[in-house]
Design a protein around this motif. Structure first.
Motif, PDB file in Angstrom:
ATOM      1  N   VAL A  68       0.851  -1.199   0.000  1.00  0.00           N
ATOM      2  CA  VAL A  68       0.000   0.000   0.000  1.00  0.00           C
ATOM      3  C   VAL A  68       0.886   1.248   0.000  1.00  0.00           C
ATOM      4  O   VAL A  68       0.572   2.245  -0.661  1.00  0.00           O
ATOM      5  CB  VAL A  68      -0.958   0.011   1.210  1.00  0.00           C
ATOM      6  N   PHE A  69       2.015   1.164   0.710  1.00  0.00           N
ATOM      7  CA  PHE A  69       2.920   2.321   0.744  1.00  0.00           C
ATOM      8  C   PHE A  69       3.472   2.621  -0.649  1.00  0.00           C
ATOM      9  O   PHE A  69       3.609   3.771  -1.048  1.00  0.00           O
ATOM     10  CB  PHE A  69       4.075   2.062   1.715  1.00  0.00           C
ATOM     11  N   HIS A  70       3.788   1.572  -1.378  1.00  0.00           N
ATOM     12  CA  HIS A  70       4.347   1.761  -2.726  1.00  0.00           C
ATOM     13  C   HIS A  70       3.248   2.113  -3.727  1.00  0.00           C
ATOM     14  O   HIS A  70       3.484   2.866  -4.669  1.00  0.00           O
ATOM     15  CB  HIS A  70       5.106   0.505  -3.139  1.00  0.00           C
ATOM     16  N   LEU A  75       0.530   5.997  -7.197  1.00  0.00           N
ATOM     17  CA  LEU A  75      -0.602   6.871  -7.504  1.00  0.00           C
ATOM     18  C   LEU A  75      -0.164   8.340  -7.531  1.00  0.00           C
ATOM     19  O   LEU A  75      -0.696   9.143  -8.294  1.00  0.00           O
ATOM     20  CB  LEU A  75      -1.715   6.690  -6.460  1.00  0.00           C
ATOM     21  N   ARG A  76       0.818   8.656  -6.720  1.00  0.00           N
ATOM     22  CA  ARG A  76       1.226  10.051  -6.593  1.00  0.00           C
ATOM     23  C   ARG A  76       2.228  10.474  -7.669  1.00  0.00           C
ATOM     24  O   ARG A  76       2.158  11.584  -8.196  1.00  0.00           O
ATOM     25  CB  ARG A  76       1.838  10.248  -5.204  1.00  0.00           C
ATOM     26  N   GLU A  83      -5.924  10.580  -7.688  1.00  0.00           N
ATOM     27  CA  GLU A  83      -6.312  10.649  -6.277  1.00  0.00           C
ATOM     28  C   GLU A  83      -7.653   9.959  -6.105  1.00  0.00           C
ATOM     29  O   GLU A  83      -8.390   9.746  -7.061  1.00  0.00           O
ATOM     30  CB  GLU A  83      -6.422  12.113  -5.823  1.00  0.00           C
ATOM     31  N   GLY A  84      -7.951   9.633  -4.856  1.00  0.00           N
ATOM     32  CA  GLY A  84      -9.307   9.182  -4.519  1.00  0.00           C
ATOM     33  C   GLY A  84      -9.616   7.747  -4.850  1.00  0.00           C
ATOM     34  O   GLY A  84     -10.764   7.432  -5.179  1.00  0.00           O
ATOM     35  N   LEU A  85      -8.629   6.850  -4.740  1.00  0.00           N
ATOM     36  CA  LEU A  85      -8.915   5.431  -5.002  1.00  0.00           C
ATOM     37  C   LEU A  85      -9.807   4.875  -3.883  1.00  0.00           C
ATOM     38  O   LEU A  85      -9.396   4.831  -2.718  1.00  0.00           O
ATOM     39  CB  LEU A  85      -7.609   4.627  -5.068  1.00  0.00           C
ATOM     40  N   PHE A 109      -1.287  11.136   1.448  1.00  0.00           N
ATOM     41  CA  PHE A 109      -1.822   9.776   1.626  1.00  0.00           C
ATOM     42  C   PHE A 109      -3.340   9.805   1.740  1.00  0.00           C
ATOM     43  O   PHE A 109      -4.028   8.913   1.222  1.00  0.00           O
ATOM     44  CB  PHE A 109      -1.208   9.159   2.892  1.00  0.00           C
ATOM     45  N   HIS A 110      -3.853  10.826   2.409  1.00  0.00           N
ATOM     46  CA  HIS A 110      -5.305  10.898   2.638  1.00  0.00           C
ATOM     47  C   HIS A 110      -6.064  11.335   1.381  1.00  0.00           C
ATOM     48  O   HIS A 110      -7.288  11.229   1.342  1.00  0.00           O
ATOM     49  CB  HIS A 110      -5.604  11.848   3.807  1.00  0.00           C
ATOM     50  N   ARG A 111      -5.359  11.851   0.398  1.00  0.00           N
ATOM     51  CA  ARG A 111      -6.005  12.180  -0.885  1.00  0.00           C
ATOM     52  C   ARG A 111      -5.868  11.041  -1.889  1.00  0.00           C
ATOM     53  O   ARG A 111      -6.724  10.865  -2.755  1.00  0.00           O
ATOM     54  CB  ARG A 111      -5.394  13.458  -1.471  1.00  0.00           C
ATOM     55  N   ALA A 112      -4.785  10.275  -1.783  1.00  0.00           N
ATOM     56  CA  ALA A 112      -4.574   9.171  -2.733  1.00  0.00           C
ATOM     57  C   ALA A 112      -5.658   8.111  -2.588  1.00  0.00           C
ATOM     58  O   ALA A 112      -6.140   7.551  -3.569  1.00  0.00           O
ATOM     59  CB  ALA A 112      -3.197   8.547  -2.505  1.00  0.00           C
TER      60      ALA A 112
END
Ligand SMILES: [Zn+2]
Length: 247
Positions: A68-70, A75-76, A83-85, A109-112
């Motif tokens: 998830v970190f990667h 995504l970024r 964003e927004g998955l 992270f909170h937008r991805a």
């Protein structure tokens, strides 16, 4: 509905074998189930654009969620930033991941991801895929997930012992993707299934086909398949990375 295995190792990855991660596609909707180590690279092999419609993280053990970190970085900063998955996980998992990143308020992270905490009995819908969740018997909050599309149903066990909500969730499934961490009688470790227990569960649930996953990497998969097949009495295969199965 089609399942692609991104990774299937239990506990730790080995060369060419990422840990738990699966891609489910139906009518152009793509859902990633778990994101264990190595699965993001496998996802990009399967989907060069990496375009997902949703992510499901079954629990916070690293062999199911460390990528998830990667995925966040992909995504970024990847070729098609977004964003927004929509992302489903047991309550608390998103906070734990954010805490590890030191992602305070306003962090990317909170937008991805748009996290939705789910628990046993909850349902969801992503495109043409209906989701349903059940709590499993594991060391920390863990959800098995059912995916239904086009009249077909796939159930993924996540990690589980023989109790919990998986047997009921799996009833009548077309395909049960079931963990089989152990071999033999599986005694002494209540939070995982032996191959024989996975086979027995599949028989009792009346599923059509059984796909074994999350085998401990030191085991001989042929023996696991044989033990599960004897208990199930139906078709059994071992999930290997790159494998595609029409549900
Ligand atoms: Zn695991």
């Amino acid at each position: 509905m089609r399942l692609r295995v991104l990774g299937s190792n239990g506990t730790y990855p080995t060369p060419g074998h990422p840990c738990s991660g699966y891609l489910v596609e139906a009518d152009g909707t793509r859902v990633m189930l778990d994101a264990g180590p190595g699965t993001l690279a496998a996802l990009q092999e399967a989907l060069p654009d990496g375009r997902l419609d949703a992510l499901v993280v079954t629990h916070a053990h690293p062999d199911h969620c460390s990528d998830v970190f990667h995925l966040f970085n992909f995504l970024r900063f990847g070729s098609e930033t977004r964003e927004g998955l929509p992302s489903f996980a047991p309550e608390g998992v998103a906070d734990a991941l954010a805490a590890f990143l030191g992602a305070g308020e306003g962090h990317a992270f909170h937008r991805a991801f748009v996290w939705q905490g789910v628990s046993a009995g909850d349902r969801g819908r992503v495109g043409g895929i209906d989701l349903a969740f059940a709590a499993t018997q594991h060391q920390l909050p863990t959800l098995a997930v059912s995916l239904t599309a086009g009249g077909r149903r796939l159930v993924y066990s996540a990690d589980t012992g023989p109790g919990g909500g998986l047997p009921a969730l799996a009833a009548g499934a077309d395909l049960l993707l079931c963990e089989a961490t152990l071999q033999g009688d599986g005694e002494g470790w209540p939070y995982h299934l032996s191959a024989a227990a996975a086979g027995a569960l599949a028989r009792q649930a009346g599923v059509r086909r059984l796909l074994l996953t999350h085998l401990a990497p030191m085991l001989d998969p042929a023996r696991s398949v044989a033990e599960a097949a004897e208990a199930f009495g139906g078709p059994v295969e071992w999930a290997v990375p790159g494998m595609e199965v029409e549900v």
